[in-house]
Design an enzyme around this catalytic site. Structure first.
Site, PDB file in Angstrom:
ATOM      1  CG  MET A  75      -1.928  -1.142   1.216  1.00  0.00           C
ATOM      2  SD  MET A  75      -2.876  -1.254  -0.316  1.00  0.00           S
ATOM      3  CE  MET A  75      -3.680  -2.822  -0.065  1.00  0.00           C
ATOM      4  CB  CYS A  76       4.421   1.997   0.216  1.00  0.00           C
ATOM      5  SG  CYS A  76       4.550   1.763   1.992  1.00  0.00           S
ATOM      6  CG  MET A 113       5.690   2.665   5.499  1.00  0.00           C
ATOM      7  SD  MET A 113       5.836   1.578   6.949  1.00  0.00           S
ATOM      8  CE  MET A 113       6.313   0.043   6.191  1.00  0.00           C
ATOM      9  CG  ASP A 128      23.844 -12.258   2.668  1.00  0.00           C
ATOM     10  OD1 ASP A 128      23.660 -13.488   2.674  1.00  0.00           O
ATOM     11  OD2 ASP A 128      24.403 -11.654   1.737  1.00  0.00           O
TER      12      ASP A 128
END
Length: 159
Positions: A75-76, A113, A128
């Site tokens: 929804m961004c 966000m 990682d």
């Protein structure tokens, strides 16, 4: 559905229409931590991790994540970001890398966000890059520190 702006008349999710919102300068700062063993931290500091310069790669990953946030979070909105900065603070006690992302734009919706995604992906990239040395690192405390701009105004997290 009343004041719930992310639902259509059928009660299904929708992306909010921001067409009529005012354009303002918007900034968001987010932070997070990745906790690790002293041996892992020593490799980061010495630049001896086999995959390369951990923080340089994590910085680029965080920047890319902010730019592509709209492709990850349904929804961004895609935003014309005007600035992204990723900073790292290395701590020996507790043994961790603190990550801080600052994202800015001049637009119609906020960049919270984008900042949170930048921190998350930078932390995942550190994991990682270091997992060959340590698999039990912990990514914690991802949070919004502050935001400015827009109709809802400023926000500063309590310490």
């Amino acid at each position: 559905m009343g004041d719930l702006t992310h639902f259509n008349e059928q009660g299904r999710a929708k992306m909010v229409d921001v067409t009529e919102k005012a354009v303002t300068h918007r900034t968001a700062i987010a932070a997070g931590e990745i906790h690790m063993a002293p041996e892992t931290m020593a490799h980061i500091k010495a630049g001896t991790m086999k995959k390369g310069d951990v923080l340089a790669v994590a910085q680029v990953a965080g920047i890319q994540a902010a730019k592509h946030n709209w492709e990850l979070i349904p929804m961004c909105h895609p935003l014309p970001l005007t600035g992204i900065d990723i900073a790292f603070h290395l701590s020996d006690e507790p043994c961790m890398v603190e990550i801080q992302a600052t994202v800015t734009c001049t637009g119609v919706t906020g960049v919270e966000m984008e900042a949170l995604t930048a921190v998350s992906v930078a932390a995942l990239t550190i994991y990682d890059m270091c997992k060959a040395v340590q698999k039990d690192m912990r990514i914690t405390n991802i949070r919004l520190l502050r935001k400015s701009g827009g109709k809802s105004g400023d926000y500063i997290a309590e310490e």
